[in-house]
Scaffold this motif. Sequence first.
Motif, PDB file in Angstrom:
ATOM      1  N   LEU A  86       0.810  -1.226   0.000  1.00 18.90           N
ATOM      2  CA  LEU A  86       0.000   0.000   0.000  1.00 18.90           C
ATOM      3  C   LEU A  86       0.841   1.274   0.000  1.00 18.90           C
ATOM      4  CD1 LEU A  86      -2.936  -1.074   2.320  1.00 18.90           C
ATOM      5  CD2 LEU A  86      -2.889  -0.919  -0.171  1.00 18.90           C
ATOM      6  N   ASP A  87       2.163   1.110   0.055  1.00 13.58           N
ATOM      7  CA  ASP A  87       3.045   2.284  -0.050  1.00 13.58           C
ATOM      8  C   ASP A  87       3.409   2.562  -1.512  1.00 13.58           C
ATOM      9  OD1 ASP A  87       4.699   0.115  -0.543  1.00 13.58           O
ATOM     10  OD2 ASP A  87       6.322   0.796   0.763  1.00 13.58           O
ATOM     11  N   SER A  88       2.752   1.850  -2.430  1.00 11.69           N
ATOM     12  CA  SER A  88       3.046   2.000  -3.857  1.00 11.69           C
ATOM     13  C   SER A  88       1.719   2.167  -4.591  1.00 11.69           C
ATOM     14  CB  SER A  88       3.793   0.770  -4.366  1.00 11.69           C
ATOM     15  OG  SER A  88       4.972   0.621  -3.592  1.00 11.69           O
ATOM     16  N   ARG A  89       1.553   3.301  -5.274  1.00  9.99           N
ATOM     17  CA  ARG A  89       0.227   3.645  -5.798  1.00  9.99           C
ATOM     18  C   ARG A  89       0.278   4.374  -7.135  1.00  9.99           C
ATOM     19  NH1 ARG A  89      -4.185   2.890  -1.748  1.00  9.99           N
ATOM     20  NH2 ARG A  89      -3.093   2.637   0.199  1.00  9.99           N
ATOM     21  N   ILE A  90      -0.915   4.410  -7.731  1.00 10.18           N
ATOM     22  CA  ILE A  90      -1.126   5.318  -8.865  1.00 10.18           C
ATOM     23  C   ILE A  90      -1.770   6.560  -8.260  1.00 10.18           C
ATOM     24  CG2 ILE A  90      -2.461   5.726 -10.970  1.00 10.18           C
ATOM     25  CD1 ILE A  90      -2.346   2.686 -11.496  1.00 10.18           C
ATOM     26  N   TYR A  91      -1.176   7.723  -8.451  1.00  8.07           N
ATOM     27  CA  TYR A  91      -1.719   8.947  -7.846  1.00  8.07           C
ATOM     28  C   TYR A  91      -2.565   9.752  -8.817  1.00  8.07           C
ATOM     29  CZ  TYR A  91       1.648   7.629  -4.373  1.00  8.07           C
ATOM     30  OH  TYR A  91       2.334   6.895  -3.447  1.00  8.07           O
ATOM     31  N   HIS A  92      -2.099   9.772 -10.073  1.00 11.07           N
ATOM     32  CA  HIS A  92      -2.842  10.584 -11.044  1.00 11.07           C
ATOM     33  C   HIS A  92      -2.541  10.086 -12.456  1.00 11.07           C
ATOM     34  CE1 HIS A  92      -4.960  13.866 -12.781  1.00 11.07           C
ATOM     35  NE2 HIS A  92      -3.901  14.375 -13.374  1.00 11.07           N
ATOM     36  N   ILE A  93      -3.604   9.861 -13.208  1.00  6.94           N
ATOM     37  CA  ILE A  93      -3.419   9.544 -14.629  1.00  6.94           C
ATOM     38  C   ILE A  93      -3.972  10.736 -15.409  1.00  6.94           C
ATOM     39  CG2 ILE A  93      -4.018   8.003 -16.543  1.00  6.94           C
ATOM     40  CD1 ILE A  93      -4.100   5.689 -14.582  1.00  6.94           C
ATOM     41  N   HIS A 122      10.216   6.714  -6.358  1.00  8.32           N
ATOM     42  CA  HIS A 122      10.468   5.547  -5.514  1.00  8.32           C
ATOM     43  C   HIS A 122       9.750   5.742  -4.171  1.00  8.32           C
ATOM     44  CE1 HIS A 122      12.203   2.158  -3.581  1.00  8.32           C
ATOM     45  NE2 HIS A 122      12.878   2.886  -2.719  1.00  8.32           N
ATOM     46  N   HIS A 123      10.122   6.757  -3.442  1.00  7.77           N
ATOM     47  CA  HIS A 123       9.514   6.949  -2.122  1.00  7.77           C
ATOM     48  C   HIS A 123       8.021   7.319  -2.241  1.00  7.77           C
ATOM     49  CE1 HIS A 123      13.709   7.628  -0.289  1.00  7.77           C
ATOM     50  NE2 HIS A 123      13.307   6.389  -0.076  1.00  7.77           N
ATOM     51  N   PRO A 124       7.248   6.807  -1.292  1.00 11.98           N
ATOM     52  CA  PRO A 124       5.799   7.032  -1.356  1.00 11.98           C
ATOM     53  C   PRO A 124       5.393   8.495  -1.209  1.00 11.98           C
ATOM     54  CG  PRO A 124       6.396   5.661   0.552  1.00 11.98           C
ATOM     55  CD  PRO A 124       7.642   5.929  -0.190  1.00 11.98           C
ATOM     56  N   SER A 145       6.748   3.315  -6.853  1.00  6.93           N
ATOM     57  CA  SER A 145       6.982   1.910  -6.538  1.00  6.93           C
ATOM     58  C   SER A 145       8.035   1.847  -5.440  1.00  6.93           C
ATOM     59  CB  SER A 145       7.473   1.169  -7.788  1.00  6.93           C
ATOM     60  OG  SER A 145       7.909  -0.125  -7.417  1.00  6.93           O
ATOM     61  N   HIS A 146       7.588   1.593  -4.224  1.00  5.28           N
ATOM     62  CA  HIS A 146       8.512   1.599  -3.086  1.00  5.28           C
ATOM     63  C   HIS A 146       8.910   0.173  -2.685  1.00  5.28           C
ATOM     64  CE1 HIS A 146       9.579   2.599   1.299  1.00  5.28           C
ATOM     65  NE2 HIS A 146      10.577   2.956   0.536  1.00  5.28           N
ATOM     66  N   THR A 147       8.045  -0.506  -1.927  1.00  5.22           N
ATOM     67  CA  THR A 147       8.408  -1.850  -1.464  1.00  5.22           C
ATOM     68  C   THR A 147       8.669  -2.836  -2.614  1.00  5.22           C
ATOM     69  OG1 THR A 147       7.478  -1.536   0.725  1.00  5.22           O
ATOM     70  CG2 THR A 147       7.592  -3.808  -0.045  1.00  5.22           C
ATOM     71  N   PRO A 148       7.918  -2.790  -3.728  1.00  2.00           N
ATOM     72  CA  PRO A 148       8.271  -3.724  -4.814  1.00  2.00           C
ATOM     73  C   PRO A 148       9.736  -3.569  -5.246  1.00  2.00           C
ATOM     74  CG  PRO A 148       6.127  -2.783  -5.243  1.00  2.00           C
ATOM     75  CD  PRO A 148       6.679  -2.047  -4.052  1.00  2.00           C
ATOM     76  N   CYS A 149      10.202  -2.336  -5.367  1.00  2.00           N
ATOM     77  CA  CYS A 149      11.599  -2.118  -5.782  1.00  2.00           C
ATOM     78  C   CYS A 149      12.580  -2.481  -4.663  1.00  2.00           C
ATOM     79  CB  CYS A 149      11.808  -0.667  -6.227  1.00  2.00           C
ATOM     80  SG  CYS A 149      11.028  -0.347  -7.823  1.00  2.00           S
ATOM     81  N   ASP A 150      12.205  -2.201  -3.417  1.00  6.40           N
ATOM     82  CA  ASP A 150      13.076  -2.597  -2.300  1.00  6.40           C
ATOM     83  C   ASP A 150      13.177  -4.125  -2.221  1.00  6.40           C
ATOM     84  OD1 ASP A 150      13.628   0.003  -1.632  1.00  6.40           O
ATOM     85  OD2 ASP A 150      12.260   0.098   0.079  1.00  6.40           O
TER      86      ASP A 150
END
Length: 315
Positions: A57-64, A99-101, A167-172
């Motif tokens: 949940l720390d990785s999201r789409i914010y705006h398209i 990277h960072h949320p 993309s935070h935790t997926p990349c970590d």
Amino acid sequence: MKIKEIYNLAINKGIETDFRGKEGVEKLLRRRKEKYGRLSEKEKEDFDKEALENPYLDSRIYHIAADTEVKKVLAGIDIEPAELLLAKEIGGIDLIIAHHPLGKGLAHLADVMDLQCDVLNYYGVPINIAEGLMRERISEVARGVNAINHQRTVDTAKLLGISLINSHTPCDNLAAKFIKEKVDKEDNLIRVEDLINLLKEIPEYKEAIKIGAGPKIFTGNPENRCGKISVTELTGGTEPGPKIYEKMAQAGIGTIIGMHMQEESKKEAEAANINVVIAGHMSSDSLGMNLFLDELERRGIEIIPCSGLIRVRRT
Ligand SMILES: [Fe+2]
């Protein structure tokens, strides 16, 4: 690729390299769904439904802004309004990947920290101890991010008409798996200096040395023997609390590889005779991002790095 496809690819890469395994992640989502099913209609209204499908949940789409084919991406570690203006200045950017949320992702940073309980358990810390100590730290992190102006960058993206995801935790997870495999493969890792030398072989860390941010020994000395090396602090939101180090030492961990460590934790690790090798923050974040961005480049997307991202291609 469309933005949603890029985002889904990041989440799937994160699941593939997750310490809990694909089954572990599926179990977590199943449990969330069961819990959701037991909520009242009123509680369901407030529930973040994305949690049912997305383990990070720390990785999201914010705006398209425009759902077109993405050809050019601006990617960075920390994206703030300045980077959004930079994207406008560069021109032709279809998507910004942080990277960072940010926004909602930042507000939910603490949600991914449960992962650390499983990682600690994998390295021998009893699950009850890991869960007990992490619970305290998770609530501390949740309170810590509470006061932040989460939406600032997201609001700017909307006003400027720029698409934004992170993309935070997926990349970590990608970075943690990469380093774990490198450490596991090496037979001659006897002393802390051997571990430092191994990390220095990774191009992101080699580059970081040039700007004074290379791998550093926070506790212990180069001559110390490593003992059991754990990759407990490269993924799972942010650092655990200081109380965990004594328990890690009791679990037989001799050396920790981390991205960053606060002073109080450093003191506790030192008192527990654990060697702490801090690989570096921006460089470790870059490693994880690069492993993901390579996937996009392979699909014909141009990547422009910014904001601390040390871009290295692996083909
Ligand atoms: Fe980070």
